[in-house]
Design a protein around this motif. Structure first.
Motif, PDB file in Angstrom:
ATOM      1  N   TYR A  67     -11.785  -9.458  -0.724  1.00 12.32           N
ATOM      2  CA  TYR A  67     -10.721 -10.091   0.054  1.00 12.32           C
ATOM      3  C   TYR A  67     -11.117 -11.467   0.570  1.00 12.32           C
ATOM      4  O   TYR A  67     -10.259 -12.330   0.776  1.00 12.32           O
ATOM      5  CB  TYR A  67     -10.194  -9.182   1.180  1.00 12.32           C
ATOM      6  CG  TYR A  67     -11.089  -8.912   2.359  1.00 12.32           C
ATOM      7  CD1 TYR A  67     -11.490  -9.914   3.236  1.00 12.32           C
ATOM      8  CD2 TYR A  67     -11.480  -7.599   2.662  1.00 12.32           C
ATOM      9  CE1 TYR A  67     -12.268  -9.641   4.349  1.00 12.32           C
ATOM     10  CE2 TYR A  67     -12.255  -7.314   3.770  1.00 12.32           C
ATOM     11  CZ  TYR A  67     -12.654  -8.326   4.604  1.00 12.32           C
ATOM     12  OH  TYR A  67     -13.424  -8.064   5.708  1.00 12.32           O
ATOM     13  N   ASP A  68     -12.427 -11.722   0.747  1.00  8.99           N
ATOM     14  CA  ASP A  68     -12.812 -13.079   1.141  1.00  8.99           C
ATOM     15  C   ASP A  68     -12.614 -14.042  -0.026  1.00  8.99           C
ATOM     16  O   ASP A  68     -12.289 -15.213   0.180  1.00  8.99           O
ATOM     17  CB  ASP A  68     -14.262 -13.126   1.621  1.00  8.99           C
ATOM     18  CG  ASP A  68     -14.534 -14.371   2.452  1.00  8.99           C
ATOM     19  OD1 ASP A  68     -13.840 -14.560   3.472  1.00  8.99           O
ATOM     20  OD2 ASP A  68     -15.414 -15.170   2.072  1.00  8.99           O
ATOM     21  N   GLY A  69     -12.785 -13.542  -1.258  1.00  6.33           N
ATOM     22  CA  GLY A  69     -12.482 -14.359  -2.428  1.00  6.33           C
ATOM     23  C   GLY A  69     -11.000 -14.680  -2.520  1.00  6.33           C
ATOM     24  O   GLY A  69     -10.607 -15.816  -2.810  1.00  6.33           O
ATOM     25  N   GLN A 101       0.261 -10.224   0.082  1.00  2.19           N
ATOM     26  CA  GLN A 101       0.360  -8.758   0.119  1.00  2.19           C
ATOM     27  C   GLN A 101      -1.031  -8.125   0.157  1.00  2.19           C
ATOM     28  O   GLN A 101      -1.281  -7.208   0.948  1.00  2.19           O
ATOM     29  CB  GLN A 101       1.124  -8.271  -1.119  1.00  2.19           C
ATOM     30  CG  GLN A 101       1.283  -6.759  -1.214  1.00  2.19           C
ATOM     31  CD  GLN A 101       2.013  -6.358  -2.484  1.00  2.19           C
ATOM     32  OE1 GLN A 101       2.913  -7.059  -2.962  1.00  2.19           O
ATOM     33  NE2 GLN A 101       1.641  -5.228  -3.049  1.00  2.19           N
ATOM     34  N   ASP A 102      -1.923  -8.615  -0.688  1.00  2.00           N
ATOM     35  CA  ASP A 102      -3.287  -8.072  -0.711  1.00  2.00           C
ATOM     36  C   ASP A 102      -4.020  -8.364   0.593  1.00  2.00           C
ATOM     37  O   ASP A 102      -4.727  -7.494   1.131  1.00  2.00           O
ATOM     38  CB  ASP A 102      -4.077  -8.683  -1.878  1.00  2.00           C
ATOM     39  CG  ASP A 102      -3.675  -8.099  -3.218  1.00  2.00           C
ATOM     40  OD1 ASP A 102      -2.926  -7.104  -3.239  1.00  2.00           O
ATOM     41  OD2 ASP A 102      -4.110  -8.650  -4.249  1.00  2.00           O
ATOM     42  N   LEU A 103      -3.876  -9.587   1.091  1.00  2.00           N
ATOM     43  CA  LEU A 103      -4.572  -9.952   2.324  1.00  2.00           C
ATOM     44  C   LEU A 103      -4.053  -9.158   3.518  1.00  2.00           C
ATOM     45  O   LEU A 103      -4.823  -8.795   4.416  1.00  2.00           O
ATOM     46  CB  LEU A 103      -4.448 -11.458   2.563  1.00  2.00           C
ATOM     47  CG  LEU A 103      -5.255 -12.310   1.571  1.00  2.00           C
ATOM     48  CD1 LEU A 103      -4.862 -13.781   1.667  1.00  2.00           C
ATOM     49  CD2 LEU A 103      -6.749 -12.139   1.795  1.00  2.00           C
ATOM     50  N   ALA A 104      -2.756  -8.855   3.536  1.00  2.00           N
ATOM     51  CA  ALA A 104      -2.196  -8.018   4.593  1.00  2.00           C
ATOM     52  C   ALA A 104      -2.771  -6.606   4.513  1.00  2.00           C
ATOM     53  O   ALA A 104      -3.028  -5.958   5.538  1.00  2.00           O
ATOM     54  CB  ALA A 104      -0.675  -7.983   4.487  1.00  2.00           C
ATOM     55  N   GLY A 108      -4.796  -6.770   7.628  1.00  2.00           N
ATOM     56  CA  GLY A 108      -3.734  -6.464   8.585  1.00  2.00           C
ATOM     57  C   GLY A 108      -2.587  -7.459   8.468  1.00  2.00           C
ATOM     58  O   GLY A 108      -2.785  -8.605   8.047  1.00  2.00           O
ATOM     59  N   LYS A 109      -1.390  -7.028   8.854  1.00  2.00           N
ATOM     60  CA  LYS A 109      -0.193  -7.853   8.661  1.00  2.00           C
ATOM     61  C   LYS A 109      -0.216  -9.153   9.458  1.00  2.00           C
ATOM     62  O   LYS A 109       0.503 -10.101   9.133  1.00  2.00           O
ATOM     63  CB  LYS A 109       1.058  -7.054   9.005  1.00  2.00           C
ATOM     64  CG  LYS A 109       1.141  -6.610  10.453  1.00  2.00           C
ATOM     65  CD  LYS A 109       2.411  -5.817  10.718  1.00  2.00           C
ATOM     66  CE  LYS A 109       2.509  -5.407  12.179  1.00  2.00           C
ATOM     67  NZ  LYS A 109       3.757  -4.642  12.442  1.00  2.00           N
ATOM     68  N   ASP A 110      -1.040  -9.237  10.496  1.00  2.00           N
ATOM     69  CA  ASP A 110      -1.093 -10.441  11.332  1.00  2.00           C
ATOM     70  C   ASP A 110      -2.260 -11.359  10.957  1.00  2.00           C
ATOM     71  O   ASP A 110      -2.699 -12.180  11.760  1.00  2.00           O
ATOM     72  CB  ASP A 110      -1.210 -10.049  12.819  1.00  2.00           C
ATOM     73  CG  ASP A 110      -0.025  -9.226  13.288  1.00  2.00           C
ATOM     74  OD1 ASP A 110       1.098  -9.476  12.806  1.00  2.00           O
ATOM     75  OD2 ASP A 110      -0.224  -8.317  14.120  1.00  2.00           O
ATOM     76  N   ILE A 202      -2.030  -0.807 -14.011  1.00  2.00           N
ATOM     77  CA  ILE A 202      -1.716  -0.092 -12.785  1.00  2.00           C
ATOM     78  C   ILE A 202      -2.086  -0.987 -11.617  1.00  2.00           C
ATOM     79  O   ILE A 202      -2.958  -1.841 -11.723  1.00  2.00           O
ATOM     80  CB  ILE A 202      -2.458   1.252 -12.686  1.00  2.00           C
ATOM     81  CG1 ILE A 202      -3.973   1.045 -12.804  1.00  2.00           C
ATOM     82  CG2 ILE A 202      -1.965   2.221 -13.755  1.00  2.00           C
ATOM     83  CD1 ILE A 202      -4.786   2.317 -12.603  1.00  2.00           C
ATOM     84  N   CYS A 203      -1.414  -0.797 -10.496  1.00  2.00           N
ATOM     85  CA  CYS A 203      -1.637  -1.691  -9.356  1.00  2.00           C
ATOM     86  C   CYS A 203      -1.815  -0.887  -8.068  1.00  2.00           C
ATOM     87  O   CYS A 203      -0.891  -0.762  -7.275  1.00  2.00           O
ATOM     88  CB  CYS A 203      -0.465  -2.662  -9.214  1.00  2.00           C
ATOM     89  SG  CYS A 203      -0.731  -3.917  -7.938  1.00  2.00           S
ATOM     90  N   PRO A 204      -3.024  -0.352  -7.856  1.00  2.00           N
ATOM     91  CA  PRO A 204      -3.289   0.281  -6.565  1.00  2.00           C
ATOM     92  C   PRO A 204      -3.273  -0.769  -5.468  1.00  2.00           C
ATOM     93  O   PRO A 204      -3.321  -1.965  -5.744  1.00  2.00           O
ATOM     94  CB  PRO A 204      -4.682   0.890  -6.752  1.00  2.00           C
ATOM     95  CG  PRO A 204      -5.289   0.155  -7.874  1.00  2.00           C
ATOM     96  CD  PRO A 204      -4.178  -0.301  -8.746  1.00  2.00           C
ATOM     97  N   GLU A 205      -3.220  -0.324  -4.226  1.00  2.00           N
ATOM     98  CA  GLU A 205      -3.143  -1.267  -3.105  1.00  2.00           C
ATOM     99  C   GLU A 205      -4.348  -2.207  -3.117  1.00  2.00           C
ATOM    100  O   GLU A 205      -5.472  -1.803  -3.358  1.00  2.00           O
ATOM    101  CB  GLU A 205      -3.080  -0.504  -1.782  1.00  2.00           C
ATOM    102  CG  GLU A 205      -1.769   0.238  -1.575  1.00  2.00           C
ATOM    103  CD  GLU A 205      -1.705   0.917  -0.217  1.00  2.00           C
ATOM    104  OE1 GLU A 205      -0.838   0.564   0.585  1.00  2.00           O
ATOM    105  OE2 GLU A 205      -2.549   1.796   0.014  1.00  2.00           O
ATOM    106  N   GLY A 206      -4.060  -3.475  -2.879  1.00  2.00           N
ATOM    107  CA  GLY A 206      -5.127  -4.464  -2.814  1.00  2.00           C
ATOM    108  C   GLY A 206      -5.406  -5.190  -4.108  1.00  2.00           C
ATOM    109  O   GLY A 206      -6.335  -5.985  -4.171  1.00  2.00           O
TER     110      GLY A 206
END
Length: 290
Positions: A67-69, A101-104, A108-110, A202-206
């Protein structure tokens, strides 16, 4: 001054192992300019690959590194999508919402409330602003390299990551073998026929940023056709500038990759696990000999 151009014809020919019906849906695009551009950026591209491989060798399955990438490159894709018209960057390639979407999911959403681009990204954006003010066709040099990278390297990284997390269906050994061409040097020189990473289906969360609902080979051809429609009509001066900016993509990307956090920590943790395992096997064998 931007150079107007006429679309170049798409080369209609039957690829080995494909039917005419399949080719009607997926025409083969002339690769002349793709080869020329790849050859002109080959040295910096290879250096970039070495950097990425060294940086992420053991860290791919670490969520914090992933996620930092995404966070590091989010602003670059966002800028390109907000500043290039659809005739240079087709809407179906846009990734801004997928990155968000991935970063949320990870942060987190904020996440935007405390987010600020890092210095390497600010420097990158300043350069993109300067390029954009000169000629949007030069800005397309960044879009071409960045989206091709996401549809090739991004797919490869995502699939390796999913294999490590046991999210990919099928034998892991077979999947790993299929990720890389058997003869990488030959593959580099034969852009039209070289094997590409199989598409993430396939697209799992993230993983939204590297998931493309449309067939990637078709999306790549659309981007190549945009290159053909413009690069082939450039005069010598504009072509030289375009090649220079295409090389700069890898230089600025390298600065951003170096800024990604958590890689050393993740690599050290995995090396420690491997070391513990090896030492465990060693002492088990010694005890077995007594």
């Amino acid at each position: 001054m931007e150079t107007a151009s006429q679309p170049l014809p798409v080369e209609e020919k039957t690829s080995p192992g494909k039917t005419n019906t399949e080719d009607a849906k997926e025409p083969v695009v002339d690769m002349t300019f793709t080869r020329e551009l790849r050859q002109a950026t080959k040295d910096v591209h290879k250096l970039s690959d070495v950097l990425v491989n060294a940086k992420f060798a053991l860290a791919l399955s670490d969520d914090a590194v992933w996620y930092d990438g995404l966070l590091a490159f989010y602003e670059v894709y966002k800028y390109l999508e907000e500043n290039l018209p659809e005739n240079l960057l087709p809407k179906e390639l846009h990734r801004k919402e997928a990155f968000e979407q991935d970063l949320a999911y990870f942060l987190g959403k904020d996440w935007k409330e405390t987010y600020e681009p890092r210095e390497s990204v600010k420097k990158y954006l300043t350069h993109l602003e300067e390029v954009n003010s000169r000629n949007k066709l030069l800005l397309f040099a960044y879009a071409y390299q960045m989206y091709m990278a996401l549809m090739s390297g991004g797919q490869l990284l995502q699939r390796k990551r999913m294999i490590k997390r046991k999210l990919w269906i099928g034998r892991q050994e077979e999947e790993e073998e299929k990720l890389e061409p058997a003869n990488s040097n030959a593959a580099d020189d034969d852009l039209e026929h070289r094997p590409m990473p199989r598409q993430v289906t396939i697209c799992p969360e993230g993983c939204a940023a590297t998931f493309f609902p449309e067939k990637i080979s078709l999306l790549k051809n659309k981007l190549r056709q945009v290159l053909n429609d413009n690069f082939g009509a450039f005069d010598d001066e504009l072509r030289a500038e375009f090649i220079e900016e295409s090389r700069n993509v890898f230089i600025y990307n390298g600065d951003v990759v170096r800024s990604i956090k958590g890689v050393n920590r993740a690599n050290l943790r995995k090396l420690a696990i491997v070391l513990v395992f090896v030492m465990g096997v060693y002492f088990a064998l010694k005890l077995a000999k007594r």
